[in-house]
Structures are given as structure tokens and as C-alpha cells.
Design a protein around this motif. Structure first.
Motif, PDB file in Angstrom:
ATOM      1  N   THR A  72      -1.284  -0.222   4.725  1.00  0.00           N
ATOM      2  CA  THR A  72      -2.029   1.028   4.482  1.00  0.00           C
ATOM      3  C   THR A  72      -1.140   2.063   3.803  1.00  0.00           C
ATOM      4  O   THR A  72       0.080   1.910   3.740  1.00  0.00           O
ATOM      5  CB  THR A  72      -2.491   1.695   5.806  1.00  0.00           C
ATOM      6  OG1 THR A  72      -1.356   2.312   6.425  1.00  0.00           O
ATOM      7  CG2 THR A  72      -3.107   0.718   6.767  1.00  0.00           C
ATOM      8  N   SER A  73      -1.770   3.127   3.384  1.00  0.00           N
ATOM      9  CA  SER A  73      -1.037   4.266   2.819  1.00  0.00           C
ATOM     10  C   SER A  73      -0.242   4.974   3.921  1.00  0.00           C
ATOM     11  O   SER A  73      -0.516   4.815   5.110  1.00  0.00           O
ATOM     12  CB  SER A  73      -2.026   5.261   2.209  1.00  0.00           C
ATOM     13  OG  SER A  73      -2.782   5.836   3.257  1.00  0.00           O
ATOM     14  N   VAL A  76      -2.627   7.055   6.248  1.00  0.00           N
ATOM     15  CA  VAL A  76      -3.314   6.317   7.322  1.00  0.00           C
ATOM     16  C   VAL A  76      -2.322   5.962   8.422  1.00  0.00           C
ATOM     17  O   VAL A  76      -2.607   6.121   9.621  1.00  0.00           O
ATOM     18  CB  VAL A  76      -4.003   5.046   6.757  1.00  0.00           C
ATOM     19  CG1 VAL A  76      -4.482   4.141   7.880  1.00  0.00           C
ATOM     20  CG2 VAL A  76      -5.151   5.430   5.842  1.00  0.00           C
ATOM     21  N   ALA A  80      -8.222   5.013  10.316  1.00  0.00           N
ATOM     22  CA  ALA A  80      -8.204   3.901   9.365  1.00  0.00           C
ATOM     23  C   ALA A  80      -9.257   4.026   8.278  1.00  0.00           C
ATOM     24  O   ALA A  80      -9.198   3.324   7.277  1.00  0.00           O
ATOM     25  CB  ALA A  80      -8.392   2.588  10.124  1.00  0.00           C
ATOM     26  N   LEU A 111       1.462  -3.184   9.327  1.00  0.00           N
ATOM     27  CA  LEU A 111       0.956  -1.798   9.358  1.00  0.00           C
ATOM     28  C   LEU A 111       2.110  -0.802   9.335  1.00  0.00           C
ATOM     29  O   LEU A 111       2.134   0.135   8.537  1.00  0.00           O
ATOM     30  CB  LEU A 111       0.131  -1.607  10.647  1.00  0.00           C
ATOM     31  CG  LEU A 111      -0.015  -0.175  11.179  1.00  0.00           C
ATOM     32  CD1 LEU A 111      -0.821   0.677  10.216  1.00  0.00           C
ATOM     33  CD2 LEU A 111      -0.676  -0.176  12.560  1.00  0.00           C
ATOM     34  N   TRP A 163      -7.825  -3.816   7.562  1.00  0.00           N
ATOM     35  CA  TRP A 163      -7.302  -3.069   6.397  1.00  0.00           C
ATOM     36  C   TRP A 163      -8.203  -3.199   5.181  1.00  0.00           C
ATOM     37  O   TRP A 163      -8.110  -2.404   4.246  1.00  0.00           O
ATOM     38  CB  TRP A 163      -5.868  -3.538   6.062  1.00  0.00           C
ATOM     39  CG  TRP A 163      -5.065  -3.652   7.319  1.00  0.00           C
ATOM     40  CD1 TRP A 163      -4.501  -4.771   7.855  1.00  0.00           C
ATOM     41  CD2 TRP A 163      -4.790  -2.593   8.252  1.00  0.00           C
ATOM     42  NE1 TRP A 163      -3.910  -4.481   9.057  1.00  0.00           N
ATOM     43  CE2 TRP A 163      -4.065  -3.159   9.322  1.00  0.00           C
ATOM     44  CE3 TRP A 163      -5.092  -1.227   8.300  1.00  0.00           C
ATOM     45  CZ2 TRP A 163      -3.628  -2.399  10.414  1.00  0.00           C
ATOM     46  CZ3 TRP A 163      -4.663  -0.474   9.388  1.00  0.00           C
ATOM     47  CH2 TRP A 163      -3.949  -1.069  10.419  1.00  0.00           C
ATOM     48  N   ALA A 193       0.806  -1.216   0.000  1.00  0.00           N
ATOM     49  CA  ALA A 193       0.000   0.000   0.000  1.00  0.00           C
ATOM     50  C   ALA A 193       0.841   1.270   0.000  1.00  0.00           C
ATOM     51  O   ALA A 193       0.454   2.274  -0.586  1.00  0.00           O
ATOM     52  CB  ALA A 193      -0.936  -0.010   1.201  1.00  0.00           C
TER      53      ALA A 193
END
Ligand code: BGC
Length: 421
Positions: free
Chosen positions: A386-387, A390, A419, A380, A225, A103
């Protein structure tokens, strides 16, 4: 196969988020007299040794180019990623930079800041070298934007057996859940040592992700996610309570400590345990520590069979001034010699399927086995889940909570907000 299906889930969410970036503009013309600027956050210690090993292979394979290091210190790339963002926005990219597959990479792809390197995969024979499904998963709209250097695991405990024995804790014990671990942590604390060496905020987020894996299990952790697990639910509340308890075992000066410091506390016997990605093993090995004697390791309690996945990879930014040099760097990164030299020093495992496990340490051989057997879930803290946006919001909420600036309910609400941007 199962592992690759799982990686698919890891990266799938990233893929659907990516907008089509259109045709790729040609990069700048080759500049053979210019050094290749390579930005990483491997500035010191075992991380630098890993980078140096890669540079050694690059010098042999590509004597026509010279390496220029642009390492920005700060574990997990906290500072490097900020600096990079500024440079990319200003249209001043390095020739190549370290990023996490998944991500995190989609941030740059969506912004049109990366070239498609599919043609280099053909030139360098990388389609045959990496497992087919890994190649498929690296593809975004049929294009590939990075070359993975190696694979790390985020959910490991590292321990000092001498400290544990002195505290009356069985050094060979493992624990079935986070809660089952607390008595051992209490005993180490009672012996006058730091029970759990946790450092600055990103290391706390690393701890948090492993507690979420442990308490929710792989599937519901992944659901955090993909949107199928409710961040406001009771099981997340229970996990955050466990995280809060674990943080009570951390040293008071934790905000001044990065991962080499917390690992060093375990090496020195100032602390009993730490939770850290498996780059930590390289620090133990760098100090001549012998596994099973001077240090021990096991998956975070409750995460046996779960592999918190992250992959360091290198990119080809749009407008790289030394595009030919960057392509040569990617050639070395993807080569069996480059992956063997780098991962041996770094604690990670090669992404290539033809590297020889016998070239790696006993920990790494166990990690290669775990990677083939375990359920793979996205880290994470290290860009797989995630980006960057986030992650930054989750990190800010965590910093406030662990500094005592919010209660658990407020923290949970902040995470739920973070999130679902
Ligand atoms: C990187 C590792 C690095 C660790 C600590 C992670 O995000 O993937 O290569 O060793 O951060 O700096």
C-alpha cells in the motif's frame, strides 16, 4: 514463472494508481567534488554493517566519488520516511534514498519527485542482470524509478531453542496454524520468560500482516490490497482475534522496543519467540549464533509456502545536487559485487539472477529457494502492498487497539476505513 506472476500481482495495484508524470526534467549538473548524500534508516548494528559493505564496494568501484551517510534511525524507516517527506516537499532532496519497491514508491512517483532511471539500467546492463519479469514489474508507464538492492521476507518466526526446551516445548516443532501455536506460547509464558517478543507499533503491524497471511491465505490476503477481500468480513474478524491473542504474549514495555531489542531478547534467552522480517537473521549471525543450535526459524504458523515480499531499493530524486554521484551509487547497488557484499551482511537475498547462492548463509540459501518456490505476497509494513498514507492509517488504528483504546469491532472498522481511503 509462478513467482514472477505473483510479484506481478504484488506490484500491479501500485502501477494502476500511478498517474503519468510527464517528461522527466534533467537533474542537476554533476558535482564531482561534492559527496553523495545517501539517506537510509540503516543506522546501527547489522543494518549499518550491510550499508558499510555496500559503501566499501562503492569506494572501490567509484573512487571519484565520496559517500556521505544520512542514516535516520528507526526500524522500517518510520522516522526516515517522515523526514524525507519534509525534505522532498521543501525541494531539498538527498542525492539518493532508500525506499521499498512497490506501492510505497508510487507515492513519490505520483508526486513527480523521482527521475526515470531506465537509461541507467541500459548503461549498467541491469536489464540482463535482473529477471526479465522483475524488470517488467518495476516499470511504471514504461519507466523504472529505482534499483533494488535486495529482497527480504517479512513472515518469519525466530526462536531460542534453549528457552523452548526449558519450557517443555519441542524446539524442533513447527505449527500448522496460529491457533496451534498458542499452547507453546502458553508454556513459555508459564516458564517465566516473554513468550513473544513484540516491540513498538511497526513491529506489531509486521505481526498483524503475518497473521492476516496465515488466517486468510495468500489469495484473500492479496485481496485486502486489490479490493476483492472485505475488510469487514468474518475471516478478518477471526484474524484480528488471533492477533489480539498473540499481543497478549508481548512484553509490557513493548512500546520502547525496536526490532534489534526484541531480537536481542531472543538471543539473550529473555524471550522464546519473535516474529520479524529476515533482517533479524543478520543480528543472530552478528552475535555468532549458530542456526539450529543457538537459534531456529520457521515461517509464521499458517504461512508455509507464502513469501511476504519486500525489496529495498534506491532512487534518483528530481533535483539531486550530485546527480552523477547518485548514478554511481545506483551502479554499485545494482552490481553483482555490491549485491553480494550488501546482502551477505543484511540477511536479504540478491535481486540479480547471477549472484552465487554459495556466497550466502544457510538461512539465505533457504530463502533463495523459498523465493523461487513460494507464493509471493506483498508486505504491508514494508511498502510493497500500500501507499505510505494507507500504512500510516493502519498503523495508527493498530496503536490505538493494542494500547487498549479501542475494541476489536472498532479496530476492524478503522482498518476497513484506512484501507479504502
Ligand atoms: C527494511 C529493512 C530493514 C527493516 C528494519 C525494512 O523496512 O526493508 O532493510 O532492515 O525495515 O529496519
Amino acid at each position: 514463472m509462478r513467482r514472477l506472476v505473483a510479484i506481478s500481482a504484488v506490484l500491479a495495484a501500485a502501477v494502476v494508481l500511478v498517474a503519468c508524470t510527464g517528461d522527466v526534467a534533467p537533474g542537476a549538473q554533476p558535482s564531482p567534488d561534492r559527496p553523495v548524500e545517501v539517506v537510509t534508516w540503516w543506522a546501527a548494528g547489522s543494518e549499518k554493517r550491510g550499508l558499510d559493505a555496500l559503501v566499501g564496494v562503492f569506494d572501490e568501484q567509484h573512487p571519484e566519488h565520496s559517500f556521505e551517510g544520512g542514516a535516520v534511525a528507526g526500524g522500517a524507516g518510520t522516522a526516515a520516511k517522515r523526514q524525507l517527506k519534509t525534505r522532498l516537499l521543501a525541494g531539498d532532496p538527498p542525492d539518493t534514498f532508500q525506499a521499498h519497491a512497490g506501492a510505497e514508491l508510487t507515492d513519490y512517483i505520483t508526486a513527480g519527485q523521482l527521475e526515470d532511471v531506465s537509461a541507467l539500467y541500459d548503461d549498467f546492463g541491469l536489464r540482463r542482470a535482473f529477471p526479465t519479469d522483475l524488470i517488467r514489474l518495476l516499470q511504471v508507464d514504461g519507466k523504472i524509478y529505482s534499483v533494488p538492492a535486495g529482497i527480504h521476507r517479512s513472515n518469519m518466526v525466530w526462536a531460542n531453542p534453549g528457552v523452548l526446551a526449558a519450557a517443555g516445548v519441542d524446539p524442533n516443532a513447527t505449527y500448522g496454524s496460529i491457533a496451534a501455536w498458542f499452547p507453546a506460547l502458553d508454556a513459555v509464558r508459564a516458564s517465566g520468560r516473554t513468550a513473544l517478543a513484540v516491540g513498538t507499533t511497526w513491529t506489531q503491524v509486521n505481526l498483524l500482516e503475518t497473521v492476516l497471511m496465515a488466517d486468510l491465505g495468500a489469495e484473500r490476503y492479496e485481496g485486502l490490497w486489490t479490493g476483492t477481500t472485505d475488510w469487514s468480513g468474518r475471516e478478518v474478524t477471526a484474524a484480528l482475534a488471533d492477533f489480539q491473542t498473540l499481543m497478549s504474549y508481548a512484553p509490557a514495555d513493548r512500546d520502547d522496543l525496536d526490532w534489534p531489542d526484541t531480537t536481542q531478547q531472543v538471543i539473550d534467552g529473555a524471550a522464546g519467540f519473535t516474529v520479524m522480517g529476515d533482517w533479524a537473521v543478520a543480528a543472530f549471525e552478528e552475535h555468532g549464533e549458530v542456526p539450529g543450535v543457538d537459534f531456529s526459524y520457521f515461517p509464521v504458523p499458517g504461512t508455509v509456502g507464502i513469501f511476504g515480499f519486500l525489496a529495498d531499493s534506491f532512487t534518483l530524486p528530481m533535483g539531486a545536487k550530485n546527480r552523477a554521484g547518485a548514478a554511481a551509487w545506483l551502479d554499485t547497488v545494482g552490481s553483482v559485487e555490491g549485491q553480494t557484499a550488501f546482502n551477505r551482511a543484511k540477511g536479504s537475498i540478491p535481486a540479480r539472477s547471477d549472484a552465487d547462492p554459495a556466497d550466502f548463509s544457510s538461512y539465505q540459501q533457504s530463502s533463495i529457494r523459498a523465493f523461487g518456490r513460494d507464493r509471493i505476497v506483498p508486505s504491508l509494513t514494508h511498502g510493497a502492498a500500500t501507499s505510505n498514507a494507507v500504512l500510516e492509517a493502519i498503523t495508527a488504528a493498530t496503536a490505538t487497539f493494542t494500547a487498549g483504546g479501542s475494541d476489536l469491532a472498532t479496530y476492524q472498522a478503522a482498518l476497513a476505513d484506512a484501507a479504502t481511503p
